[in-house]
Design a protein around this motif. Sequence first.
Motif, mmCIF file in Angstrom:
data_model
loop_
_atom_site.group_PDB
_atom_site.id
_atom_site.type_symbol
_atom_site.label_atom_id
_atom_site.label_comp_id
_atom_site.label_asym_id
_atom_site.label_seq_id
_atom_site.Cartn_x
_atom_site.Cartn_y
_atom_site.Cartn_z
ATOM 1 N N HIS B 101 0.869 -1.233 0.043
ATOM 2 C CA HIS B 101 -0.101 0.029 -0.155
ATOM 3 C C HIS B 101 0.927 1.130 -0.083
ATOM 4 O O HIS B 101 0.345 2.408 0.374
ATOM 5 C CB HIS B 101 -1.049 -0.059 1.127
ATOM 6 N N ASN B 102 1.945 0.989 -0.436
ATOM 7 C CA ASN B 102 2.984 2.338 -0.488
ATOM 8 C C ASN B 102 2.821 3.217 -1.696
ATOM 9 O O ASN B 102 1.965 2.862 -2.540
ATOM 10 C CB ASN B 102 4.501 1.906 -0.344
ATOM 11 N N LEU B 103 3.475 4.302 -2.026
ATOM 12 C CA LEU B 103 3.262 5.197 -2.814
ATOM 13 C C LEU B 103 2.929 4.668 -4.346
ATOM 14 O O LEU B 103 1.615 5.054 -5.114
ATOM 15 C CB LEU B 103 4.058 6.361 -2.834
ATOM 16 N N SER B 104 3.738 4.258 -4.880
ATOM 17 C CA SER B 104 3.614 3.846 -6.060
ATOM 18 C C SER B 104 2.354 2.846 -6.396
ATOM 19 O O SER B 104 1.764 3.042 -7.553
ATOM 20 C CB SER B 104 4.998 3.109 -6.650
ATOM 21 N N SER B 106 -0.063 2.653 -4.309
ATOM 22 C CA SER B 106 -1.466 3.717 -4.220
ATOM 23 C C SER B 106 -1.791 4.514 -5.114
ATOM 24 O O SER B 106 -2.973 4.694 -5.526
ATOM 25 C CB SER B 106 -0.849 4.385 -2.846
ATOM 26 N N LEU B 107 -0.799 4.981 -5.948
ATOM 27 C CA LEU B 107 -1.197 5.957 -7.066
ATOM 28 C C LEU B 107 -1.663 5.227 -8.169
ATOM 29 O O LEU B 107 -2.483 5.733 -8.984
ATOM 30 C CB LEU B 107 0.220 6.670 -7.717
ATOM 31 N N LEU B 108 -1.471 3.591 -8.321
ATOM 32 C CA LEU B 108 -2.041 3.033 -9.475
ATOM 33 C C LEU B 108 -3.172 2.031 -8.925
ATOM 34 O O LEU B 108 -3.338 1.005 -9.433
ATOM 35 C CB LEU B 108 -0.862 2.187 -9.921
ATOM 36 N N GLU B 111 -5.354 0.926 -3.212
ATOM 37 C CA GLU B 111 -6.331 1.074 -2.008
ATOM 38 C C GLU B 111 -7.786 0.445 -2.630
ATOM 39 O O GLU B 111 -8.341 -0.145 -1.714
ATOM 40 C CB GLU B 111 -6.876 2.615 -1.559
ATOM 41 N N SER B 112 -8.094 0.717 -3.889
ATOM 42 C CA SER B 112 -9.297 0.094 -4.454
ATOM 43 C C SER B 112 -9.143 -1.452 -4.518
ATOM 44 O O SER B 112 -9.983 -2.140 -4.064
ATOM 45 C CB SER B 112 -9.602 0.442 -5.856
ATOM 46 N N CYS B 141 6.400 -0.976 0.782
ATOM 47 C CA CYS B 141 6.818 -1.284 -0.592
ATOM 48 C C CYS B 141 7.829 -2.641 -0.649
ATOM 49 O O CYS B 141 8.677 -2.845 0.132
ATOM 50 C CB CYS B 141 7.929 0.014 -0.934
ATOM 51 N N CYS B 145 7.527 -1.911 -7.523
ATOM 52 C CA CYS B 145 6.759 -0.766 -7.941
ATOM 53 C C CYS B 145 6.625 -0.628 -9.472
ATOM 54 O O CYS B 145 5.916 0.025 -10.159
ATOM 55 C CB CYS B 145 7.539 0.474 -7.497
#
Lengths: 427, 174
Positions: B101-104, B106-108, B111-112, B141, B145
């Motif tokens: 659930h880290n940034l890269s 999460s951006l893609l 969460e869904s 991460c 990523c």
Amino acid sequence: MEKMLFKRIDVPNAADITVAEKHGAYSQVGKAFGIKPEDLVNEVKRSGLRGRGGAGFPAGLKWELCARVPGDVKYLLCNADEGEPGTFKDRFILEQDPHLLIEGMIIAGHAIGAQQGYIYLRAEYPKAAGILEKAIEQAYAKGFLGKNILGKGVKFDLSVHGGAGAYICGEETALIESLEGKRGQPRSRPPFPASSGAWRKPTVINNVETLANIPFIVALGAETYAKIGEESAPGPKLFAVSGAVNNPGGFELPMGTTLREIIYTHAGGIKDGKQLKAVIPGGASTPMLTADHLDVKADFNSLMAAGSMLGSGAVIVMDDTACMVNVTAVLIRFFEHESCGKCTPCREGTGWLYKVYRRILSGEGKPDDVDLLLSICESIRGKCFCPLGEGAIQPVLSSIAHFRSDYEQCVNGRGCGREEQCRKVLH
Amino acid sequence: MSAQHAGRAGQTAERPERKSVFSNDLVERIEKATLRYPDRKAALIPALNMIQRELGYLNRDAVRFVAKQLSIPESEVYGTASFYSLLGWQPTGRHVIHVCHNLSCSLLGAESLIEHLEKKLGVGEGEVTPDGRFSYARIECIGRCDGAPAILIDDDYHGNLTPESIEQVLEQYT
Ligand SMILES: Cc1cc2nc3c(=O)[nH]c(=O)nc-3n(C[C@H](O)[C@H](O)[C@H](O)COP(=O)(O)O)c2cc1C
Ligand code: SF4
Ligand code: FES
């Protein structure tokens, strides 16, 4: 530029020693053993190689500090913790060309006088663990590791030490604690590992990519190697590009390639025809930059001058639909989780920051919250025991500096219409 | 570090059958690990990882066993074990799903993906599905990523997932 570190990446089955040897692996061990350790250290010094783990410390200098300490027992540790979010560059070497790393370690061991090496490997890389174990076994069978390497009387033993999930163990003194079987909490420095590291013996810790450069320095000689890339930090550099790009992946490019070239030429530009909004150039703890910074060269000095850092070379790209409050909340959630708890400013401060992000993202933010975030950062800045705390505040400070309007939209009571989506990151 | 796990260290309910779990083979492998280091204690994390691999999680018996094997106090074993987020104290499913659930990721859409997964499995983080097949946890991460959003099921990576494609992935695990 002809590939060096990724030379064997596209060779099928290069993790097998027979294939690797056919493509040049271990060819520099004999040559390196013919060079006196102090000359080898000097060669690395003259190459200008700077550590690729994040801090950019000159590799040859680190080796010299350790080599000069009297004593028969020294250790060489390879930092394969690769925990900085967005970073996956070392993975390619670990999984696809482990013999390059092993060769680099054998030569480094000889140079600093270490007869034992450990590869500290993060638990999240189970595939690499199996591949490394097998590669080490093969290297022993072929006489590249063990008591009498190549019959030249050089001894070097190597094993993999697996972690168990803790970002802080990538910090070199926490790594040592963890290797010794303890909680991964940083030690105070001095003493530096070079004089008193693993089991209080002189120890060199280098990143995977740093060690992978060594065979090429031996092969090319320091002068030729130093001509690659940037004068202030020569050599090839691995970049790991992810986020909103068409072609995410790992790229070997000369140090000093611009962010624009990395993102648009190599990583295929921004996904779905969108615009770039922000880029994190060196992993989660390096300050965010904007589209105005695309012509900055990705090397230690240029990124520093632009207000960020090269870090681990992990380039994370955000497009114009990204909300920077949300992005930063995700990173703070990470730092709060990974703070080792040893010192108060970091342990409590990251918790407070996350609490404020929580409030903002749940729609209950107040206009003062942006300044509150900044003041919490001030209570952390310069007061932490290790660099993790300092790293944690970088996304907050840089996102507020560049994208304050995103914050203001969140805390003005009117919202942006995507609150539902944002709330999902609250965990 | 995981405060959640740390608190639960002492209170695991189920006890495995000792004989079957802490096999001679395990004893041997731990012994072999100690030979790699100048000090037996260094084999602690490797030993805990080995036990977790066999048992799925750690408990009081595991702590006692390792303390004895390595000649260190139980408190030291707890002290170290409770620090690491991938050492767990709760029973897991036959397959463990770790969703980054880290940034890269999460951006893609991580969460869904998590939301869909929770619905599909019918359990929350850290819980085991009623058939014992899966348990899931979020993870930071995992260095995949370039295949975001990415997950780890046991030792295997799956990337570029969507709520639809994750269902196909799950079918591969029985
Ligand atoms: C919180 C934190 C995490 C770190 N994680 C890593 C890592 O995963 N890999 C790495 O090589 N260096 C990491 N470092 C940097 C190491 O402390 C150290 O500088 C590096 O391993 C030295 O190797 P080099 O000189 O070859 O770069 C981290 C540092 C900090 C403060
Ligand atoms: S700064 Fe954070 S991670 Fe570093 S010692 Fe302090 S609490 Fe631990
Ligand atoms: S952020 Fe998910 S694998 Fe790196």
